[in-house]
Design an enzyme around this catalytic site. Structure first.
Site, short mmCIF file in Angstrom:
data_model
loop_
_atom_site.label_atom_id
_atom_site.label_comp_id
_atom_site.label_asym_id
_atom_site.label_seq_id
_atom_site.Cartn_x
_atom_site.Cartn_y
_atom_site.Cartn_z
CG PHE A 508 17.40 23.25 -34.91
CD1 PHE A 508 16.92 22.90 -36.15
CD2 PHE A 508 17.28 22.33 -33.87
CE1 PHE A 508 16.33 21.66 -36.36
CE2 PHE A 508 16.70 21.09 -34.07
CZ PHE A 508 16.22 20.75 -35.32
CG ASP A 509 20.88 30.20 -37.16
OD1 ASP A 509 21.36 30.87 -36.25
OD2 ASP A 509 20.33 30.71 -38.17
CE LYS A 510 16.40 34.35 -32.80
NZ LYS A 510 15.53 35.14 -33.73
#
Length: 823
Positions: A508-510
């Site tokens: 996941f990107d943040k």
């Protein structure tokens, strides 16, 4: 060695798929030019997809010469190759295969894929054939293929054909005197004639020619379409299932077993018709999307209201939407407040509140970055109050139109399992024919009549036909993609659908994915001797030049603090110029003749000037310990202080992670450009296994490649800043794709809503689809494994056909269960 990046759209004059074969052709042409070392498809750090990166030796060829060569190559291909997408009535897989085989034989056709849902995607060389010829052939083969979209490199645009059904032909894919029901009616007539003939033969003493005539008539009705398809495939050099059935029926007739031959054709043709009906159900689930948008729109032009066709809307028009009416076009709200049911497009179950934008001109100049409360999408439903919406996209370019096109294209993207089954059939059918020929020589080793051996061989021929195998995967993929589209998820074909169902790791990107993406300024800490107002004015001046989410937060909250502190200080904000982005580190600009740097502490190790003082570094460490994202500010040689921001996790993040674990996802990782401590804090709060912080865009790509080497990974991001990493993953998943052209183009899977809650549906549906594909393969192959020895040992043609066709219908209806999938 230098490199040059050029946008594909610039090279071809049209927006084409990054996977287009013409990209590879252009790269091959470029490599032949002296001085060009290599060329490859690339993605820019900003996430813009579809760029060609050309590496060249400046001592041999100049950048302008490279650019000219690329433009000439693109223009040459532009004038040569045409891509078409057509859609029509659903058909069974064997019919689709026959049309695909015929298209492959047309001179100049380079690629042709035909889906059972009626979608046809092909590419041809205009030097050898033309669109009119292709359309004429398609009409003769399908009797009902209408144009959904034309993609021609030379056209420079996507166009939609608005010809009526009558002009294009409106019959079923098999057409005929009874329209779209002709095949079904023919199959029923075959059954009726068979039944009457059998009753006369069994219970009366009438002349034997009467039941024989009825059986032959049953052959004619039951074999009409099967013979047509078999003949079409034979002309294309393919001997497939239809051919085996015709041979078996002819063999039964030759033995005098007319009733059994007619039964074979009856069951085979009724199976065809029911299969077409079942595939039509999945097709209609997709077509329902096209009916979401209204046909007309109420528009205000020149001070008066008028009703016009939605196709006549232009960018900048003001449309008026009353309560309970559907939104006719993509745009943003300029007047009125209401809530809109966006479920048809994004799958969101709760209506979204809408309000007008503050600045219409600013919104029009950058409509893609507007927050959800201002945006409206075609096909959604206005609930309570009246709204006025300014149109931002033409009907052919809006989110709904793009989704429809991409869903249709997805049906022609062949999955790995489909490739396997096609390869299997290619070798299996000739093997069956060879085996049947050997069985004909059984009287040489067994004491039986040739008629007995011939009958057994025909029964084996029927039993060996992999009919269910041909439809096993296409039916599941079609149903899965259709169900996903209904839930606000766009899956681009069987490949991503199968891959996503097999992965057990997700990255996941943040920012904007696990977090709200709307950071807030939480701390303003000044260096010794610096006034907070000075720090705020400089930060606001510089960040106001940037469009980065963090910059917008700093400007918004910084102005508010200045207003609260001293209202007149807003007028004292200086003018900043010469903004420069230092990728992954920060930015610089000029204010009052002095260079201002804002960014991470790493930035100040790379630029000229004094290093970060210990007192400022202590402030940074203190803020980061508490999960803050920090920005150090330096003007000239003076350090002004540190700005601390925090982006809070989404409410949905924690429950989504928990749900994914229940679905069997074993490893979940966050990759972020933020510092490691902030990344760790967010990861711990939402329940992730690990976090990787301090990553540059290139580092994210390397991290994804490393995870890929460990068994495959899906990457979830916003489809813009995360595009390079998403392109490197097994499956790229973009959130908030509604209205975002970049996200729709770059992702393998697009969650239309900006909501992580939809991710478990995508994962669960993919796993269910993969499971059903495996079940279908076991059913289809298992039936062949059972029937072949059974027929060799004496099972008659009648029961063999019943079991054979029964397995085909079981496979299709098993796949249709996906349309009713619930998380």
């Amino acid at each position: 060695m230098e490199k040059l990046k050029l946008e594909i759209r610039l090279l071809f004059g049209s927006e084409i798929d990054s996977a287009d074969a013409c990209i590879e052709r252009m790269i091959s042409l470029l490599k032949t030019k002296s001085g060009i070392e290599s060329a490859h498809l690339s993605v820019s750090p900003t996430g813009q997809p579809g760029t060609v990166c050309i590496h060249f030796d400046p001592a041999v060829v100049s950048a302008s010469e490279v650019r000219d060569a690329a433009l000439k190559s693109g223009a040459s291909l532009d004038a040569t190759y045409v891509h078409l997408l057509r859609t029509g009535q659903a058909m069974h897989a064997r019919r689709a295969s026959a049309i695909e085989a015929n298209l492959g034989r047309v001179g100049g056709v380079l690629e042709a894929v035909v889906s059972p849902d009626g979608t046809i995607r092909l590419e041809f060389d205009r030097r050898q054939t033309d669109e009119a010829t292709i359309d004429q052939l398609l009409r003769s083969w399908t009797k009902g293929t209408e144009e959904l979209k034309q993609h021609s490199h030379s056209s420079g645009a996507n166009t939609t054909d608005h010809r009526s059904q009558d002009e294009m032909g409106h019959d079923h894919a098999h057409g005929g005197v009874f329209g779209e029901k002709t095949e079904l009616i023919f199959a029923i007539l075959c059954g009726i004639l068979l039944l009457i003939g059998w009753l006369i033969e069994t219970f009366t003493n009438l002349n034997e020619w009467i039941p024989l005539g009825l059986y032959i008539s049953a052959y004619a009705f039951g074999g009409y379409y099967t013979v047509a398809e078999a003949f079409a495939k034979i002309l294309a050099g393919k001997f497939e299932i239809d051919f085996l059935m015709i041979v078996a029926a002819a063999g039964a007739g030759a033995l005098g077993a007319w009733a059994e031959g007619a039964l074979l054709l009856f069951l085979f043709s009724i199976g065809h018709a029911l299969e077409g009906y079942a595939m039509g159900r999945a097709k209609r689930a997709i077509e329902a999307l096209s009916e979401l948008a209204p046909k007309t729109a109420r528009v205000r032009r020149n001070g008066t209201e008028q009703e016009i066709a939605v196709d006549d809307l232009i960018v900048g028009d003001i449309v008026i939407i009353k309560p309970d009416e559907r939104v006719p076009a993509d745009g943003f709200v300029i007047a009125g407040e209401s809530s809109i049911n966006q479920a048809p497009i994004t799958g969101e179950s709760v209506p979204v509140d809408k309000r007008p934008v503050d600045d219409i001109d600013a919104a029009a100049s950058d409509s893609d970055s507007l927050p959800p409360e201002h945006r409206a999408f075609a096909g959604t439903i206005n609930q309570s109050g009246s709204l006025e919406v300014q149109v931002t996209k033409l009907t052919s370019e809006n989110t709904l139109a793009r989704v429809l096109t991409m869903v249709s294209e997805a049906e022609t993207r062949v999955s790995p399992t489909q490739k396997f089954t096609k390869q299997f059939e290619r070798y299996f059918v000739p093997t069956v024919i060879a085996g049947v020929v050997l069985l004909l020589f059984a009287p040489l080793v067994l004491e039986e009549k040739f008629s007995q051996s011939f009958y057994r061989a025909m029964a084996v021929l029927v039993a060996s036909s992999p009919c269910a195998l041909a439809i096993a995967t296409p039916s599941a993929v079609l149903s899965g993609v259709a169900r996903a589209a209904r839930g606000g998820i766009l899956i681009k074909g069987g490949g991503p659908l199968e891959s996503l169902g097999s992965l057990d790791a997700i990255a996941f990107d943040k920012t904007g994915t696990l977090t709200e993406g709307e950071p807030k300024v939480t701390d303003i800490r000044t260096a010794e001797g610096i006034d907070e107002s000075e720090l705020l004015r400089i930060v606001v001046a510089v960040e106001d030049l940037s469009k980065h989410p963090l910059a917008k937060a700093v400007v918004r909250d910084g102005k508010r603090r200045l207003r609260d502190r001293e209202p007149r200080s807003l007028a004292e904000i200086p003018v900043a110029t010469d903004l420069k982005s230092i990728t992954g580190r920060g930015i610089q600009a000029t204010v009052g003749g002095e260079v201002v740097h804002i960014g991470k502490d790493d930035l100040f190790n790379e630029v000229d000037g004094p290093k970060v003082p210990d007192s400022v570094r202590e402030i940074v460490e203190s803020l980061e310990e508490n999960g803050r994202t920090t920005m150090i500010v330096r003007r000239g040689d003076r350090y002004l202080g540190v700005v601390g921001l925090m982006d809070t996790p989404r409410e949905a993040s924690k429950r989504t992670i928990a749900r994914l674990r229940e679905l069997g996802i074993k490893r979940m990782i966050m990759i972020s450009g933020d510092n490691q401590k902030v990344a760790d804090a967010v990861a711990k709060e939402v329940g992730l296994d690990e976090a990787r912080g301090d990553l540059m865009p290139a580092d994210k790509v390397n991290e994804i490649k490393r995870l890929q080497s460990e068994g495959g990974v899906a990457m979830v991001g916003d489809g813009v800043n995360d595009a390079p990493a998403m392109a490197s993953a097994s499956v790229g998943i973009a959130m908030g794709a509604a209205g975002s052209d970049v996200a729709l183009e770059t992702a393998d899977v697009a969650l239309m809503a900006d909501n992580l809650d939809h991710l478990p549906l995508a994962i669960g549906l993919s796993r269910a689809t993969r499971r059903i594909i495996r079940q279908n393969l076991w059913i289809s192959l298992g039936m062949v494994v059972f029937l072949v020895p059974a027929t060799i040992l004496g099972l008659n043609i009648g029961p063999a056909v019943a079991l054979h066709e029964g397995s085909t219908l079981v496979v299709v209806f098993n796949a249709l269960r996906l349309l009713a999938y619930r998380e």
